[in-house]
Write a protein that holds these residues in place. Sequence first.
Motif, PDB file in Angstrom:
ATOM      1  N   GLY A 231      -7.759  -0.721  10.647  1.00  0.00           N
ATOM      2  CA  GLY A 231      -8.302  -0.453   9.326  1.00  0.00           C
ATOM      3  C   GLY A 231      -7.393  -0.899   8.195  1.00  0.00           C
ATOM      4  N   HIS A 232      -7.820  -0.518   7.024  1.00  0.00           N
ATOM      5  CA  HIS A 232      -7.176  -0.901   5.761  1.00  0.00           C
ATOM      6  C   HIS A 232      -5.664  -0.629   5.827  1.00  0.00           C
ATOM      7  N   ALA A 233      -4.882  -1.677   5.583  1.00  0.00           N
ATOM      8  CA  ALA A 233      -3.447  -1.555   5.853  1.00  0.00           C
ATOM      9  C   ALA A 233      -2.712  -0.720   4.809  1.00  0.00           C
ATOM     10  N   VAL A 234      -3.214  -0.679   3.577  1.00  0.00           N
ATOM     11  CA  VAL A 234      -2.551   0.158   2.561  1.00  0.00           C
ATOM     12  C   VAL A 234      -2.772   1.624   2.918  1.00  0.00           C
ATOM     13  N   ARG A 235      -4.022   1.931   3.207  1.00  0.00           N
ATOM     14  CA  ARG A 235      -4.355   3.319   3.556  1.00  0.00           C
ATOM     15  C   ARG A 235      -3.540   3.748   4.770  1.00  0.00           C
ATOM     16  N   ALA A 236      -3.461   2.840   5.762  1.00  0.00           N
ATOM     17  CA  ALA A 236      -2.715   3.170   6.980  1.00  0.00           C
ATOM     18  C   ALA A 236      -1.254   3.457   6.645  1.00  0.00           C
ATOM     19  N   GLY A 237      -0.643   2.588   5.845  1.00  0.00           N
ATOM     20  CA  GLY A 237       0.776   2.784   5.509  1.00  0.00           C
ATOM     21  C   GLY A 237       1.003   4.113   4.812  1.00  0.00           C
ATOM     22  N   TYR A 238       0.080   4.484   3.937  1.00  0.00           N
ATOM     23  CA  TYR A 238       0.239   5.763   3.232  1.00  0.00           C
ATOM     24  C   TYR A 238       0.027   6.946   4.180  1.00  0.00           C
ATOM     25  N   VAL A 239      -0.988   6.829   5.032  1.00  0.00           N
ATOM     26  CA  VAL A 239      -1.249   8.003   5.885  1.00  0.00           C
ATOM     27  C   VAL A 239      -0.166   8.141   6.958  1.00  0.00           C
ATOM     28  N   TYR A 240       0.360   7.023   7.445  1.00  0.00           N
ATOM     29  CA  TYR A 240       1.452   7.133   8.417  1.00  0.00           C
ATOM     30  C   TYR A 240       2.693   7.730   7.731  1.00  0.00           C
ATOM     31  N   SER A 241       2.884   7.385   6.474  1.00  0.00           N
ATOM     32  CA  SER A 241       4.013   7.981   5.723  1.00  0.00           C
ATOM     33  C   SER A 241       3.831   9.491   5.638  1.00  0.00           C
ATOM     34  N   ALA A 242       2.607   9.905   5.320  1.00  0.00           N
ATOM     35  CA  ALA A 242       2.348  11.342   5.196  1.00  0.00           C
ATOM     36  C   ALA A 242       2.534  12.032   6.553  1.00  0.00           C
TER      37      ALA A 242
END
Length: 695
Positions: free
Chosen positions: A313-324
């Motif tokens: 999926g969307h790589a920005v969203r992924a990066g943010y959710v993995y950070s969280a």
Amino acid sequence: MMRIHKKLECISPLHRALPKSKRLLRVLAIVVCLTTGVSSADVLPMRGLREIGQDQVGLEGGFWGSRLKTHHMVTIPHALDCLEKDGHASNFDKAAGTFDGPLRGHHAFDSDLHKAIEGAMYTLQHHKDAALRRRVDDILDRILAAQQDDGYLISYFIVNGLDKKWDDLRLEHQLYNAGHFFEMAVEHYRLTGQTKVLDAARRFADHIDRVFGPGKRYDVGGHEEVELALVRLYRATGERRYLELSRFFLDERGHLHGTERKPFTPGPLVVPERLDGQTDQEYRRAKWHASLRWRNGRMQDHKPLVEQTEAVGHAVRAGYVYSAMADIVRFMDARDYERALDCLWEDVVGRKMYITGSVGTAQYGDEGFGDPYLLPNRTYCESCANIADVFWQHRMNLLKGQAKYADVMELALYNGAISGISISGDAFFYQNPLESEGGRRSSWIGLACCPTNLTRFIPQVGGLAYAQWRGQLFVNLYMAGEASLTADNGTSVRLIQQTEYPWDGRVRLTVSPDRVSEFALCLRIPGWAVGRPVPTDLYRFTGAETAPVGLKVNGRTTAPDAGEDGYVHIERRWQTGDVVELDLPMPVRRVYAHKNVEADRGKVALMRGPVVYCLEAIDHPDIDVLELCLPNNVDLRAEDRPELLGGVTVLRGAALADGNRSVTLTAIPYYAWANREQGAMTVWIHEDAKAMDTP
Ligand code: FUB
Ligand code: ZN
């Protein structure tokens, strides 16, 4: 007030590290908070290293010094000008009822303004700039004037109908806007010690907390961001409900949304019927919207996050959710999230990352991750995705205390992330391909997520450099500058780095504790310095030869042996003025991709230190750089060019054009491409297995 001051001196290293004037301001703010019923704290993680914030790190001189100056002088005013011109600020006036003109833009417009102000908050922590401060204060007043009595604060829905304010969470970015507002508010508080913006953020977060959560509405935002922002809000305020709410939004992904918590099984995409009278464009739009609503992996909502093992999926969203997720492990010790993160990290860094540290091929038209090893060089790699990747790697490093995460963070930082902004600081890329017929940076982008993300990212860089944990002080990034921090035993330590890094691997660290003090200085030995461009087998250097790393403490040679964590631990009783000299040799390295990466077969990339290089047409008149061939026996030499592209080291050597014409190849750092005239560019160069006849 004195009691609070003393307590903070004891429990909060961040507090101790602040200059006296800021400490007093902060105590005053806390007294105000306490008397108004608002609590304030710097909550420390349960697990992992503690960050040393960018406000404790000054970067003057060197690679970052000039960039931060440009950021302050050029990028910040430019971003604010563009945002004001495009209506991001007047949208709040409209929402506050003080402006008659139209509402501009789309539902995520607020987030861009919040990000640019967040960027201003960082830079103001280092530069006194009364004019900028006034300008930002004015915008903040306009934002706050639009806040509703119940705390809601998104201009688009305030103007277009509050009855729809939480309608389509999947598409309308409500929680994403809120998250960026929270992050900005936290930085405003750190800068000023004033709670007015933070209080507004709390009112909004409290409103969200009244709407969503167990026994309330079970739902998640389509674009993650609020999850990591809520953790930041929790840390700044000490209000645990925000941490719990973040956890709720993470736990809730991959469930059926509604008034009850239920499991969810993804179904197939339902393509809508074409309606009578619908134009082609309308129908295309309807199909696009149906695909966005489709519960596939685009929004990492196809199954619970703890069960996700592949990055989709969307790589920005992924990066943010993995950070969280990493934050939730650090602050709640949520081991099931840690297991998922380990798999996701292996998948991204082992199969889906470019040599520039960039991510997101958009293979499925969703600005997202593609299939494993499918890494075409004419690709997407949104600037925001590369930045989100840096945030994630940073948090993984803090969580695990291992240098390999900082290796990836550094790779993405010096290559994929800063390639998004021009040397001049006022032109941007949304996409960061590794091969192009010619790219042109835009002075602004209407969909301003990337320019504003870069505006807040660049000044955060100092905060990525150091970390600490129980008598250990970690140096993750080498950059000229100075850090002031407080070791766990209460000693204040001043750390000065003198270096030309990333152009030269020699680093001189002067360690000055305020009293003789025992602790370990842990220096990251970058993977690239010991033969590994990345900590997986996705890329490798030719051969295994590595020039030895050098290390001296007060002039005495010391073994630079890194532990399993990738750091050399120098344990001693430190005294003011102790000097550590680290020498990371920087030969030019040839990089090869894993055999499964078809796009890079028969090709080589060039790397020196953490910097990945590319060829640009302007340096090769009358030669097609996309066809240029680098024989495998040619030595490439590094040449310092202080006058070029803000000061870079280029690589030069012999190559073959048109099959057999001997020419000179000049490679520049990838991040610096498209700063001169438009022309072709490539990171991966054809390699000729035949040895070239050398005179
Ligand atoms: O939707 C908000 C931002 O705009 C996303 O992160 C970017 O991919 C762009 O779509
Ligand atoms: Zn973006």
